[in-house]
Enzyme design. Structure first.
Site, mmCIF file in Angstrom:
data_model
loop_
_atom_site.group_PDB
_atom_site.id
_atom_site.type_symbol
_atom_site.label_atom_id
_atom_site.label_comp_id
_atom_site.label_asym_id
_atom_site.label_seq_id
_atom_site.Cartn_x
_atom_site.Cartn_y
_atom_site.Cartn_z
ATOM 1 N N TYR A 175 0.975 -1.043 0.060
ATOM 2 C CA TYR A 175 -0.098 -0.135 0.048
ATOM 3 C C TYR A 175 0.931 1.323 0.025
ATOM 4 O O TYR A 175 2.138 1.096 0.162
ATOM 5 C CB TYR A 175 -1.044 -0.037 1.084
ATOM 6 C CG TYR A 175 -2.221 -0.909 0.895
ATOM 7 C CD1 TYR A 175 -2.292 -1.746 0.128
ATOM 8 C CD2 TYR A 175 -3.172 -1.011 1.814
ATOM 9 C CE1 TYR A 175 -3.083 -2.944 0.170
ATOM 10 C CE2 TYR A 175 -4.355 -1.672 1.671
ATOM 11 C CZ TYR A 175 -4.219 -2.788 0.945
ATOM 12 O OH TYR A 175 -5.368 -3.700 0.588
ATOM 13 N N CYS A 361 -17.420 -16.090 8.427
ATOM 14 C CA CYS A 361 -16.465 -17.203 8.897
ATOM 15 C C CYS A 361 -17.042 -18.579 8.556
ATOM 16 O O CYS A 361 -18.306 -18.799 8.796
ATOM 17 C CB CYS A 361 -16.546 -17.160 10.547
ATOM 18 S SG CYS A 361 -15.114 -18.452 11.173
#
Length: 642
Positions: A175, A361
């Site tokens: 980034y 999840c």
């Protein structure tokens, strides 16, 4: 105390924490379209704080939109509009005794997901955009860099005013802050480029701006130690950077590996094994005096060993705390065996984020629904019969039992686990195998009776007094009878192969889905000569990209031959006859052929019961064969609804 290093109290700057575990920053995609915190996101973080983790670290929050359009939904703290949500987050976490750190980012730079056609993406230099190489980034001007530094300070001040306890700087995985640190992306000739000191200048000024704007708040930095691609930053270079950043005033540093070019290290799948990025932390420990956080597939036992060996000071746990928010509390209570394993599949955590969907999840259906999916005791217990002891059936039985129902679980095999048991035979899938033991322990304390080696038919008396019937009968292998020789003595099903059926030295795996590819890898790593035949043009194309990157690399390393675009025409005693998409005939010699063509839903019992007028709930592969996470989540909902 069985985990003395993990559970010992910790001081980080001005913070006194109950243990040496931090929840690593991970995006949730639960915010508003404008990037503000929601009650849903706050509930998610608060559950982890209530579970005893030393420090909750949020996903990235953008400090600026001056030069880059932030993707919709990405958390933002670039205006005072963010303060109410930040305050609510801090107050909620403090109310359960937790502490929270806000991760700040200047943007994604060359890695931004959506390119704005009206303005070029920004970077340290004129780098090509990661996903669109024909698009060149615009190098930031010096005054623009200084504006971004101010924005970090302003964001930190907002966080401090809201009661946030610490600040983390997102400086890894390529980034924009990382782009300044790295020679591969920073070719500047001004004071922000060239020497390692100059390339660190932006990051150093950010640290100093945060310290000035939010005095007393500990500041950390997440650094990719090894980018894991040719030309990327090496460990030695990162050690020099870490020293400079520490001298700038950091209170602790998070060490990991990877980049967009090696994204499987950013979100390490099960193929990479335990503690796969601990060497990164160890390398930084050698050169800095501030605490170092290790990460990368750390279960409690691996984490304790890492801290005991002095390879890191703090354990960073990410997906493990998604799977079980009570990770730390259970350790402190001596209940290690009750921690729900993270199976490192990346399917509904990382996978959801890639499609801008809220975090989920595979093994914990309550993630993202911490307020809504609360298991409350039923007023009137009912008799629930669950047929099938695979992942969907086990979860349905557990949840129904948790609510107080009397549950009878019938499994025709002599062992629980269903397709999980053969699928989890490779060592790299040991966490998947651990899920079976977890379910066994959980249902042992509940009003759930398990009947093994017990097949249920539509007229079985065991169904007579059932108030609710949940069918999780799974799937059956698809074996094309039209292929001559497919029933020969040298042909073995993929499940039997996983469970130890005799195999020759030369093995052809017919079918390159995940099951076939994982078996091929396991066999090749065990010394066999393996060829995978797949009619499609890709291997394991239903696997999430990050995991697939590692799988393909490991298959190549193990010497597995991949024949895509090939169809099995016939099998004989000496091997297989194949045909390419162009009609060319190819022969591959083999001692054993393993069929892995896929599966079909097993609907026989469901069809018979419905025809007899019985009401049933069907979950898992008997509805639609899918990934394990979808089966577990469906099982949870079925158990919660009865």
């Amino acid at each position: 105390m069985p985990y003395p290093h993990l559970l010992a109290p910790l001081t980080l700057g001005s913070l006194r924490l109950p243990n040496h575990v931090v929840m690593l920053p991970m995006g949730t995609e639960m915010g508003t379209h404008e990037g503000l915190f929601t009650e849903r996101e706050i509930a998610y973080y608060t559950a982890r704080a209530a579970g005893g983790v030393g420090l909750v670290m949020t996903g990235i929050a953008a400090v600026s939109q001056d030069y880059e359009q932030i993707n919709p939904g990405l958390c933002r703290v670039d205006t005072d509009d963010a303060i109410p949500g930040l305050t609510a987050l801090a107050e909620s976490i403090h109310a359960v005794g937790g502490r929270v750190s806000l991760q700040l980012t200047a943007g994604l730079g060359r890695n931004i997901n959506v390119v704005d056609p009206d303005r070029a993406p920004i970077s340290a230099s004129d780098n090509p955009h990661y996903a669109n190489p024909d698009v060149l980034c615009r190098p930031l001007e010096v005054e623009e860099i200084r504006t971004l530094v101010r924005r970090f300070g302003e964001a930190a001040a907002r966080a401090a005013a809201a009661g946030i306890d610490a600040i983390d700087i997102h400086g890894h995985t390529g980034y924009i802050v990382d782009q300044f640190l790295t020679p591969a992306w920073n070719r500047r000739t001004d004071e922000y480029g060239g020497s390692v000191e100059n390339r660190c200048r932006f990051a150093v000024e950010v640290i100093q701006a945060i310290k000035a704007a939010a005095p007393g708040l500990p500041v950390s930095f997440r650094l990719s130690v090894d980018h894991k691609f040719p030309g990327g930053r090496t460990t030695e270079e990162s050690q020099r950077i870490a020293v400079i950043l520490a001298e700038a005033g950091l209170d602790f540093i998070l060490a990991d590996d990877g980049s967009y070019e090696a994204m499987d290290y950013v979100f390490p799948p099960y193929y990479l094994g335990d503690g796969c990025m601990v060497p990164a932390a160890k390398a930084l420990k050698e050169v800095v005096d501030i605490p170092v956080v290790a990460c990368g597939n750390l279960d409690p036992d691996t984490a304790e060993k890492v801290l005991a060996a002095g390879d890191a000071d703090i354990a960073g746990v990410g997906r493990g705390l998604i799977a079980d928010p009570q990770w730390c509390a259970k350790l402190a209570e001596g209940r290690r065996e009750d921690i729900r394993p993270c199976i490192r599949c990346n399917a509904m955590c990382v996978g959801n984020a890639f499609f801008a969907l809220p975090l989920g999840c595979a093994v914990n259906a309550q993630v993202g629904f911490e307020r809504e999916r609360v298991l409350t005791p039923v007023e009137t217990p009912r008799h629930v019969v669950v047929v099938g002891g695979g992942p969907a059936g086990l979860e349905a039985a557990r949840v129904a039992g948790e609510r107080g129902h009397r549950v009878d679980l019938y499994e025709r095999d002599t062992r629980l686990g269903g397709v999980l048991r053969p699928a989890a035979t490779p060592d790299f899938k040991k966490e998947l195998h651990a899920m079976i033991g977890w379910w066994e322990r959980q249902i042992a304390r509940l009003p759930v009776t398990v009947h093994l080696g017990h097949e249920i038919a539509a007229d079985s008396p065991e169904l007579a007094d059932a108030d609710e019937i949940i069918l999780a009968t799974g799937s059956r292998p698809l074996v094309p009878a039209s292929i001559p020789g497919i029933d020969g003595p040298n042909v073995v099903g993929v499940i039997d192969a996983h469970e130890g059926a005799p195999l020759g030295q030369r093995v052809v795996v017919a079918g390159g889905g995940l099951s076939g590819a994982d078996l091929a890898l396991e066999l090749a790593q065990g010394g066999r000569d393996v060829t995978v035949v797949e009619a499609a043009d890709e291997i394991a194309r239903d696997l999430i990209l990050i995991n697939r990157m590692t799988l393909l690399r490991d298959l190549a390393t193990a010497g597995v031959r991949l024949l895509t675009g090939h169809t099995v025409v016939a099998v004989d005693a000496d091997g297989v006859q194949l045909r390419t998409a162009d009609g060319e005939d190819v022969r591959v010699a083999a001692d054993t052929v393993v069929t892995a063509f896929g599966v079909l839903p097993e609907t026989t019992l469901a069809d018979q019961l419905k025809a007899a007028g019985r009401t049933v709930r069907t979950v898992g592969d008997c509805v639609t064969p899918a990934k394990v996470g979808e089966a577990i989540n469906a099982g949870y909902l079925a158990g919660a609804e009865v």
